[in-house]
Enzyme design. Structure first.
Site, PDB file in Angstrom:
ATOM      1  N   ARG A   7       0.845  -1.187   0.000  1.00  0.00           N
ATOM      2  CA  ARG A   7       0.000   0.000   0.000  1.00  0.00           C
ATOM      3  C   ARG A   7       0.889   1.248   0.000  1.00  0.00           C
ATOM      4  O   ARG A   7       1.990   1.235   0.541  1.00  0.00           O
ATOM      5  CB  ARG A   7      -0.891   0.016   1.244  1.00  0.00           C
ATOM      6  CG  ARG A   7      -2.029  -1.018   1.221  1.00  0.00           C
ATOM      7  CD  ARG A   7      -2.876  -0.915   2.471  1.00  0.00           C
ATOM      8  NE  ARG A   7      -2.138  -1.316   3.648  1.00  0.00           N
ATOM      9  CZ  ARG A   7      -1.637  -0.495   4.548  1.00  0.00           C
ATOM     10  NH1 ARG A   7      -1.823   0.813   4.429  1.00  0.00           N
ATOM     11  NH2 ARG A   7      -0.968  -0.956   5.578  1.00  0.00           N
ATOM     12  N   ASP A  31      -8.673 -10.530   8.636  1.00  0.00           N
ATOM     13  CA  ASP A  31      -8.245  -9.138   8.410  1.00  0.00           C
ATOM     14  C   ASP A  31      -9.316  -8.095   8.712  1.00  0.00           C
ATOM     15  O   ASP A  31      -8.986  -7.013   9.172  1.00  0.00           O
ATOM     16  CB  ASP A  31      -7.771  -8.984   6.957  1.00  0.00           C
ATOM     17  CG  ASP A  31      -6.896  -7.751   6.735  1.00  0.00           C
ATOM     18  OD1 ASP A  31      -5.920  -7.561   7.487  1.00  0.00           O
ATOM     19  OD2 ASP A  31      -7.198  -6.961   5.820  1.00  0.00           O
ATOM     20  N   ARG A  83       3.161 -11.799  -0.643  1.00  0.00           N
ATOM     21  CA  ARG A  83       1.898 -12.306  -0.105  1.00  0.00           C
ATOM     22  C   ARG A  83       1.353 -13.467  -0.902  1.00  0.00           C
ATOM     23  O   ARG A  83       1.745 -13.713  -2.039  1.00  0.00           O
ATOM     24  CB  ARG A  83       0.869 -11.180  -0.074  1.00  0.00           C
ATOM     25  CG  ARG A  83       1.279 -10.057   0.888  1.00  0.00           C
ATOM     26  CD  ARG A  83       0.141  -9.248   1.364  1.00  0.00           C
ATOM     27  NE  ARG A  83       0.585  -8.259   2.344  1.00  0.00           N
ATOM     28  CZ  ARG A  83       0.029  -8.078   3.543  1.00  0.00           C
ATOM     29  NH1 ARG A  83      -0.993  -8.812   3.919  1.00  0.00           N
ATOM     30  NH2 ARG A  83       0.493  -7.154   4.362  1.00  0.00           N
TER      31      ARG A  83
HETATM   32  P1  GTP Z   1      -1.806  -7.842   7.360  1.00  0.00           P
HETATM   33  O1  GTP Z   1      -2.249  -8.867   6.380  1.00  0.00           O
HETATM   34  O2  GTP Z   1      -0.781  -6.898   6.808  1.00  0.00           O
HETATM   35  O3  GTP Z   1      -2.939  -7.069   7.954  1.00  0.00           O
HETATM   36  O4  GTP Z   1      -0.961  -8.602   8.517  1.00  0.00           O
HETATM   37  P2  GTP Z   1      -1.379  -9.532   9.753  1.00  0.00           P
HETATM   38  O5  GTP Z   1      -1.741  -8.668  10.927  1.00  0.00           O
HETATM   39  O6  GTP Z   1      -2.368 -10.549   9.340  1.00  0.00           O
HETATM   40  O7  GTP Z   1       0.007 -10.224  10.138  1.00  0.00           O
HETATM   41  P3  GTP Z   1       0.485 -11.750   9.922  1.00  0.00           P
HETATM   42  O8  GTP Z   1      -0.274 -12.720  10.772  1.00  0.00           O
HETATM   43  O9  GTP Z   1       0.541 -12.013   8.479  1.00  0.00           O
HETATM   44  O10 GTP Z   1       1.965 -11.662  10.510  1.00  0.00           O
HETATM   45  C1  GTP Z   1       2.936 -10.785   9.992  1.00  0.00           C
HETATM   46  C2  GTP Z   1       4.303 -11.228  10.399  1.00  0.00           C
HETATM   47  O11 GTP Z   1       4.386 -11.297  11.830  1.00  0.00           O
HETATM   48  C3  GTP Z   1       4.682 -12.603   9.879  1.00  0.00           C
HETATM   49  O12 GTP Z   1       6.026 -12.575   9.456  1.00  0.00           O
HETATM   50  C4  GTP Z   1       4.521 -13.494  11.082  1.00  0.00           C
HETATM   51  O13 GTP Z   1       5.367 -14.607  11.032  1.00  0.00           O
HETATM   52  C5  GTP Z   1       4.857 -12.569  12.247  1.00  0.00           C
HETATM   53  N1  GTP Z   1       4.131 -12.961  13.478  1.00  0.00           N
HETATM   54  C6  GTP Z   1       2.811 -13.271  13.584  1.00  0.00           C
HETATM   55  N2  GTP Z   1       2.484 -13.656  14.847  1.00  0.00           N
HETATM   56  C7  GTP Z   1       3.623 -13.578  15.569  1.00  0.00           C
HETATM   57  C8  GTP Z   1       3.933 -13.848  16.942  1.00  0.00           C
HETATM   58  O14 GTP Z   1       3.087 -14.238  17.757  1.00  0.00           O
HETATM   59  N3  GTP Z   1       5.238 -13.641  17.324  1.00  0.00           N
HETATM   60  C9  GTP Z   1       6.190 -13.206  16.452  1.00  0.00           C
HETATM   61  N4  GTP Z   1       7.418 -13.024  16.904  1.00  0.00           N
HETATM   62  N5  GTP Z   1       5.935 -12.958  15.139  1.00  0.00           N
HETATM   63  C10 GTP Z   1       4.668 -13.134  14.704  1.00  0.00           C
HETATM   64  C1  SPV Z   2      -2.626  -4.609   5.231  1.00  0.00           C
HETATM   65  O1  SPV Z   2      -1.698  -3.882   4.843  1.00  0.00           O
HETATM   66  O2  SPV Z   2      -3.188  -4.444   6.343  1.00  0.00           O
HETATM   67  C2  SPV Z   2      -3.073  -5.738   4.398  1.00  0.00           C
HETATM   68  C3  SPV Z   2      -2.509  -5.870   3.051  1.00  0.00           C
HETATM   69  O3  SPV Z   2      -3.915  -6.505   4.841  1.00  0.00           O
HETATM   70  S1  SPV Z   2      -3.332  -4.893   1.882  1.00  0.00           S
HETATM   71  O4  SPV Z   2      -4.459  -5.648   1.367  1.00  0.00           O
HETATM   72  O5  SPV Z   2      -2.373  -4.598   0.816  1.00  0.00           O
HETATM   73  O6  SPV Z   2      -3.814  -3.683   2.504  1.00  0.00           O
HETATM   74 MN    MN Z   3      -4.497  -5.984   6.998  1.00  0.00          MN
END
Ligand code: GTP
Ligand code: SPV
Ligand code: MN
Length: 606
Positions: free
Chosen positions: A73, A291, A387
């Site tokens: 984004r 999300d 992603r």
């Molecule tokens: P968006 O799709 O951008 O909204 O992200 P999200 O909030 O869904 O984050 P996601 O679960 O994809 O995690 C993002 C990163 O954080 C990844 O590299 C994960 O491996 C890491 N991560 C997630 N949970 C944990 C945790 O409990 N501990 C640590 N150290 N890292 C984590």
């Molecule tokens: C975020 O950035 O919080 C996402 C990825 O979930 S996007 O769909 O590119 O906004």
């Molecule tokens: Mn998100």
């Protein structure tokens, strides 16, 4: 389908006007079928934009590599163009809507030359349910069409619901790269330069105009643009909540079920928490959404959440069979990968996938890449914001009720972010208003999910909605306060603040996170049932010693540290809120939050 067959006259007119402006070679109305999806993928393969992956290992999967200017984004190119600047507030970029439309109209003029215009009728939420919203996205990107097929519900059924005069949110999208006659993309990801990208929202007329980017939330307009920025405005007006939250179902060893949502900033762990495999025996977690949550009140005074999406657009790096096996299993087939690395046998690889790179790779830039573990400076093979796009129904732990149009009743809200210091593992708000205060001060280390921010620095991201709120953030705080005032607080979700990201002096995570987060969820579950497992402190209710079972590898001293109040750290935290954060909102800062700030300062003995 062609536009002549459309029953909806308003929609037909809108498309015809867009065709006249954007000048595509042809127009297609999408039907959402498998054949259409396959055709879109084939088109991108033919244009050299997609690589089919190994059908034995990853059936139905493809890899895209985007342009370096188009990997996330772009917050500084994202606009809330309300009539009055004041309504966009201090945290959004604002341009006068008439002026912005003028600028963008010139950009759209002829922008689809040499391309097909696809018209995507889509539903956010189960098609035809009361809570769902319909959008129609016009795009010149087959990549966007294929992604929208996975992330939303697309097609003829949506047109049936729209009928001859139903309401839809009109969404324009063009990658901003017209083609000369007879030319193809020839392997080059089409987009416009950064300073020509615009992700624009017109909250009063509920329109979305996106230009110049083909990536993620910039281009898949049902997600952040409609389901958060526009929906947050609708939610304010209609008394509900549109939030950047995962939704999970948790079952305790006695078989009791609760639903919990969690708002963490981008790339701070929502997808991982939503699919968690509990380390605590007897507990079960299932996924409703990863999300976005739309929440409305039921007749029983409880808040019910639906996941408006149909797929996951998840962060690849860090995903592995240890951290998130359910995501790994979800993305084994029918998945679109973007900006991950490619192995020699057409498999995918990314940093922390759980094994070393198997030989020579092609990195996300399309260059040869050989892993050098002695070189700490080596650039990653997969982009940090690379992603996967995968259908939610492929998730092995998708909850059976994930598409229930009535939604699921929420017992707890979690807020959190990446905070290496000060913020404890878990902290329960003393009241709704205290919880709103907690949400309003969410801070996190910046991640790679936005292109124009410096990763690693801490910024305030209230309710994890900073980049996604379609109106003045001060009014958004007020909306949350009103929700509490106009409902029976005992039936509202309890509010918690969590932090999986505390680090020690050596810069290592103290808490193992992932499946071990179930230990914290269990404490929260019991808290919702009124368990006597907490101590009152100046900042909120923290776990009693030993109330959260300690994972192997975490010392008693470390556990104590992350479960207690760092008074000096909190004094600094609160001073930062008073001096730097709250003043941004001027006289739109609700008095109730200023009072919470005073109260916590007093309790801390400032
Ligand atoms: P968006 O799709 O951008 O909204 O992200 P999200 O909030 O869904 O984050 P996601 O679960 O994809 O995690 C993002 C990163 O954080 C990844 O590299 C994960 O491996 C890491 N991560 C997630 N949970 C944990 C945790 O409990 N501990 C640590 N150290 N890292 C984590
Ligand atoms: C975020 O950035 O919080 C996402 C990825 O979930 S996007 O769909 O590119 O906004
Ligand atoms: Mn998100």
């Amino acid at each position: 389908m062609n536009i002549g067959e459309l029953k909806h006259t308003g929609l037909k007119q809108w498309i015809e006007d867009a065709v006249a402006l954007m000048g595509p070679d042809s127009v297609e109305v999408c039907d959402g079928s498998q054949a259409e999806y396959d055709r879109m993928i084939q088109l991108t393969i033919d244009a050299g934009l997609a690589t089919p992956l190994n059908p034995q290992k990853l059936p139905g999967c493809v890899l895209f590599r985007s342009d370096p200017s188009d990997v996330a984004r772009v917050e500084n190119r994202t606009y809330i163009a309300s009539e009055k600047q004041e309504d966009a507030g201090p945290t959004n970029n604002w341009v006068d809507p008439a002026e912005l439309k003028k600028t963008m109209t010139e950009l759209y003029r002829g922008s689809m030359k040499g391309r097909t215009m696809y018209v995507i009728p889509f539903s956010m939420g189960p098609v035809g349910s009361d809570i769902a919203k319909i959008g129609v996205e016009i795009t010149d990107s087959p990549y966007v069409v294929a992604n929208m097929h996975i992330m939303t519900r697309v097609g003829a059924k949506v047109l049936d619901v729209l009928g001859s005069g139903g309401y839809y949110v009109p969404c324009f999208h063009s990658v901003g790269k017209p083609l000369e006659p007879g030319k193809q993309d020839g392997g080059t990801w089409p987009c416009a330069p950064l300073d020509k990208k615009y992700i624009s929202h017109f909250p009063e007329t509920r329109e979305i105009w996106s230009y110049g980017s083909g990536y993620g939330g910039n281009a898949l307009l049902g997600k952040k643009c409609l389901a958060l920025r526009i929906a947050s405005v609708l939610a304010r007006d209609e008394g509900w909540l549109a939030e950047h939250m995962l939704i999970l179902k948790i079952t305790n060893p006695q078989g009791e079920v609760k639903y919990i949502t969690g708002a963490f900033p981008s790339a701070c762990g929502k997808t991982n928490l939503a699919m968690l495999v509990p380390k605590l025996p007897g507990w079960k977690v299932e996924t409703v959404g990863d999300d976005i949550a739309w929440m409305k009140f039921g007749a029983d005074g409880r808040l019910y959440a639906i996941n408006p999406e149909a797929g996951f657009f998840g962060v690849a790096p860090g995903t592995n069979m240890e951290s998130n096996p359910n995501a790994m299993l979800t993305i084994k087939k029918n998945t679109i990968y973007t900006n991950v690395a490619l192995t020699e046998d057409k498999d995918v690889w990314w940093e922390m996938i759980g094994s070393d790179a198997p030989g020579k790779l092609i990195d996300w830039n399309g260059n040869e890449w050989v892993q050098d573990k002695n070189n700490k400076e080596q650039k990653p093979a997969a982009h940090p914001n690379s992603r996967f796009t995968a259908p939610a129904k492929q998730c092995p732990v998708i909850a059976q009720e994930w598409e229930d149009p009535r939604g699921v009743p929420i017992s707890a809200f979690l807020f959190g972010g990446r905070r290496p210091k000060t913020i404890p593992l878990v902290n329960q708000a003393k009241s709704w208003i205290h919880g709103v205060f907690m949400g309003s001060i969410v801070g996190s280390e910046v991640t790679a999910a936005a292109l124009d921010l410096k990763a690693g620095t801490i910024r305030r991201d209230p309710f994890a909605m900073l980049p996604f709120c379609g109106y003045h953030m001060g009014d958004y705080f007020k909306h949350w306060i009103k929700i509490g005032q106009s409902h029976d607080e005992s039936r509202l979700p309890k509010i918690f603040f969590v932090n999986w990201f505390r680090k020690n002096e050596a810069g290592k995570f103290i808490w193992p996170g992932y499946g071990d987060n179930s230990r914290v969820l269990a404490w929260i579950f019991d808290r919702c049932n009124g368990a006597d497992n907490y101590v009152e402190t100046a900042i909120g209710n923290l776990p009693k010693p030993d109330a959260i079972s300690r994972p192997g590898g975490v010392s008693e001293a470390d556990m104590k540290e992350i479960c207690s109040v760092d008074t000096e750290g909190w004094k600094k935290e609160i001073a930062d809120v008073r001096e730097n954060h709250y003043p941004k909102f001027g006289d739109k800062l609700p008095g109730e939050l200023a009072a919470e700030l005073d109260a916590i300062e007093k309790r801390l003995g400032v």
